[in-house]
Design a protein around this motif. Structure first.
Motif, mmCIF file in Angstrom:
data_model
loop_
_atom_site.group_PDB
_atom_site.id
_atom_site.type_symbol
_atom_site.label_atom_id
_atom_site.label_comp_id
_atom_site.label_asym_id
_atom_site.label_seq_id
_atom_site.Cartn_x
_atom_site.Cartn_y
_atom_site.Cartn_z
ATOM 1 N N ALA A 65 0.852 -1.202 0.000
ATOM 2 C CA ALA A 65 0.000 0.000 0.000
ATOM 3 C C ALA A 65 0.880 1.241 0.000
ATOM 4 O O ALA A 65 1.993 1.234 0.528
ATOM 5 C CB ALA A 65 -0.910 0.011 1.222
ATOM 6 N N ASN A 66 0.355 2.320 -0.592
ATOM 7 C CA ASN A 66 1.098 3.581 -0.656
ATOM 8 C C ASN A 66 1.111 4.319 0.673
ATOM 9 O O ASN A 66 1.972 5.171 0.903
ATOM 10 C CB ASN A 66 0.463 4.518 -1.697
ATOM 11 C CG ASN A 66 0.507 3.940 -3.095
ATOM 12 O OD1 ASN A 66 1.320 3.083 -3.396
ATOM 13 N ND2 ASN A 66 -0.377 4.416 -3.947
ATOM 14 N N GLY A 67 0.136 4.040 1.512
ATOM 15 C CA GLY A 67 0.029 4.736 2.783
ATOM 16 C C GLY A 67 -0.698 3.864 3.785
ATOM 17 O O GLY A 67 -1.021 2.712 3.504
ATOM 18 N N ALA A 68 -0.967 4.426 4.960
ATOM 19 C CA ALA A 68 -1.609 3.628 6.008
ATOM 20 C C ALA A 68 -2.532 4.501 6.850
ATOM 21 O O ALA A 68 -2.124 5.551 7.350
ATOM 22 C CB ALA A 68 -0.547 2.988 6.897
ATOM 23 N N MET B 130 5.114 7.712 5.042
ATOM 24 C CA MET B 130 5.101 6.254 5.149
ATOM 25 C C MET B 130 6.390 5.746 5.781
ATOM 26 O O MET B 130 6.395 4.741 6.491
ATOM 27 C CB MET B 130 4.884 5.612 3.781
ATOM 28 C CG MET B 130 4.531 4.128 3.850
ATOM 29 S SD MET B 130 3.006 3.823 4.778
ATOM 30 C CE MET B 130 2.976 2.022 4.798
ATOM 31 N N THR C 229 -12.553 -2.049 4.084
ATOM 32 C CA THR C 229 -11.585 -3.062 4.463
ATOM 33 C C THR C 229 -12.266 -4.106 5.336
ATOM 34 O O THR C 229 -13.432 -3.958 5.722
ATOM 35 C CB THR C 229 -10.388 -2.431 5.200
ATOM 36 O OG1 THR C 229 -9.346 -3.400 5.330
ATOM 37 C CG2 THR C 229 -10.767 -1.937 6.597
ATOM 38 N N SER D 218 -9.395 1.506 4.591
ATOM 39 C CA SER D 218 -8.671 0.791 3.548
ATOM 40 C C SER D 218 -7.621 1.682 2.885
ATOM 41 O O SER D 218 -7.813 2.888 2.740
ATOM 42 C CB SER D 218 -9.656 0.290 2.494
ATOM 43 O OG SER D 218 -8.975 -0.233 1.377
ATOM 44 N N SER D 219 -6.548 1.048 2.431
ATOM 45 C CA SER D 219 -5.496 1.785 1.719
ATOM 46 C C SER D 219 -5.890 2.091 0.281
ATOM 47 O O SER D 219 -5.141 2.748 -0.434
ATOM 48 C CB SER D 219 -4.193 0.980 1.738
ATOM 49 O OG SER D 219 -4.365 -0.262 1.071
ATOM 50 N N PHE E 203 -5.437 5.619 -1.244
ATOM 51 C CA PHE E 203 -4.126 6.105 -1.676
ATOM 52 C C PHE E 203 -3.900 5.828 -3.169
ATOM 53 O O PHE E 203 -3.109 6.513 -3.805
ATOM 54 C CB PHE E 203 -3.014 5.464 -0.848
ATOM 55 C CG PHE E 203 -3.108 5.763 0.626
ATOM 56 C CD1 PHE E 203 -2.652 6.965 1.137
ATOM 57 C CD2 PHE E 203 -3.679 4.858 1.496
ATOM 58 C CE1 PHE E 203 -2.747 7.259 2.486
ATOM 59 C CE2 PHE E 203 -3.777 5.134 2.858
ATOM 60 C CZ PHE E 203 -3.315 6.339 3.348
ATOM 61 N N TRP F 39 1.326 11.652 1.011
ATOM 62 C CA TRP F 39 1.449 10.206 0.922
ATOM 63 C C TRP F 39 1.963 9.679 -0.413
ATOM 64 O O TRP F 39 2.513 8.570 -0.468
ATOM 65 C CB TRP F 39 0.096 9.553 1.220
ATOM 66 C CG TRP F 39 -0.303 9.697 2.644
ATOM 67 C CD1 TRP F 39 -1.219 10.579 3.154
ATOM 68 C CD2 TRP F 39 0.209 8.976 3.776
ATOM 69 N NE1 TRP F 39 -1.316 10.436 4.513
ATOM 70 C CE2 TRP F 39 -0.454 9.458 4.929
ATOM 71 C CE3 TRP F 39 1.152 7.962 3.912
ATOM 72 C CZ2 TRP F 39 -0.187 8.963 6.193
ATOM 73 C CZ3 TRP F 39 1.417 7.460 5.180
ATOM 74 C CH2 TRP F 39 0.752 7.952 6.306
#
Length: 372
Positions: free
Chosen positions: A111-114, A153, A210, A281-282, A285, A350
């Motif tokens: 994932a690109n971010g959280a 990140m 998610t 959910s990611s 991103f 992000w």
């Protein structure tokens, strides 16, 4: 023993552990650019078998994989020949892996971010035994590098895995390149429209929440009605495979505005979505990178519970592109309003190094190290 280790070292393998299917294009590009005398081997979980079949058809060696004692005893010795190991997740076997001097293990993540917390930041980690905590950190300590798309990140990994800032490689996420490829995006749309022509020319609302680790995911009463508040929109529901059985409750509503397209991935469906409704959910991103992305709604009906388990990034309200909605009435209001979201600051935070060229940078960086 020395001659045995040298035998494996001469093979100069590249290994990729795959538990998500979002980096297939990167893996193919890696295979096309690897040194002539090296091998690329992909170990895959059952959930990514379709992606592994695609990779095998491309000529890449693929092997099914379960993160258990059988793998540790039977397959870990084969990893002694790897100079470079990519991992897209946490893999328990790494804790007991003996690293050769030139072996490098890279976390490429999924994932690109959280938004949600993991690792040491997960509030439930404090409740684990001392042996569990030592086992977790033994895995985290095996990673040499973390490929990230932003300083934000990088900070998440520093806090979640107790990593150091100098381990972060600001190269961008390879998986993000697909959201800059206009030809691929258009091809994805055309595939969807051939199967679902009813989506073309309509406002498409994609609901992609998610899963909940404890299996308690249950949509609030009235969710279907709220999602279909715009009579001119079609709502596509894409639940996580873990909770797909919860679709039954939505199907029983028998609302003609609600559709399910299991043959398409979430990434494919993002290309035809005007509005994304999600939660922790990611997927946001990714969606924010698309030129066609109009708006996002964060339907966080269980926010207080989710804060406690698994936890949410402490400052998430400061950087979400829109404030979350907590009940079905507010969800309906937001859908009817159909206001555009501004992703500028969100992407700056992000997706800083995601520009469509991340795969090339990652491959160039690591193959230079591989050949050194």
């Amino acid at each position: 023993m020395v001659s045995f280790l040298n035998l494996f070292r001469k093979k100069r393998n590249i290994v990729y552990f795959m538990s998500f299917d979002s980096n297939v294009d990167f893996i193919k590009k890696l295979a096309a650019n690897k040194p002539a005398k090296s091998r690329l081997i992909v170990y895959y979980r059952d959930s990514t078998e379709a992606a592994a079949t695609d990779l095998a058809a491309f000529g890449i060696i693929t092997r099914p994989f379960k993160d258990n004692i059988s793998f540790v005893l039977g397959k870990v010795p084969q990893l002694m020949g790897a100079r470079l190991i990519f991992c897209d997740n946490y893999y328990a076997f790494l804790g007991g892996l003996f690293k050769t001097p030139k072996m490098k293990i890279v976390q490429v993540w999924h994932a690109n971010g959280a938004i949600k917390k993991f690792g040491w930041e997960d509030p439930t980690t404090d409740q684990r035994s001392g042996s569990d905590k030592r086992r977790f950190q033994a895995v985290y300590d095996k990673f040499d590098d973390y490929i990230v798309s932003s300083n934000a990140m990088g900070k998440v990994f520093e806090q979640s895995y107790h990593a150091n800032s100098d381990q972060m490689r600001l190269l961008g996420y390879p998986r993000s390149d697909a959201f800059f490829d206009e030809e691929a995006i258009q091809a994805s749309r055309e595939r969807i429209y051939r199967t679902a022509p009813e989506l073309k020319g309509k406002r498409v609302i994609l609901y992609a929440p998610t899963y909940r680790d404890d299996g308690t995911f249950k949509l609030p009463v009235g969710t279907s009605k709220a999602l279909t508040s715009d009579p001119n929109a079609i709502v596509v529901i894409k639940l996580h495979p873990v909770v797909r059985d919860r679709e039954d409750a939505v199907r029983e509503v028998r609302n003609p505005q609600i559709r399910f397209y299991h043959q398409f991935s979430t990434s494919d469906l993002l290309t035809v979505a005007d509005t994304l409704v999600t939660d922790y959910s990611s997927v946001v991103f990714d969606f924010s990178l698309l030129k066609s992305a109009k708006s996002v709604i964060f339907f966080m009906f269980d926010l207080e519970k989710y804060r406690k388990d698994p936890g949410i990034q402490n400052d998430f309200l400061d950087w979400l592109p829109t404030n979350p909605v907590l009940n079905v009435d507010d969800l309906a209001e937001r859908i009817i309003a159909d206001e555009s979201s501004d992703f500028t600051e969100f992407n700056h935070k992000w997706n800083t190094y995601n520009d469509g060229n991340a795969s090339d940078r990652v491959i160039k960086h690591y193959l230079e190290l591989f050949n050194s």
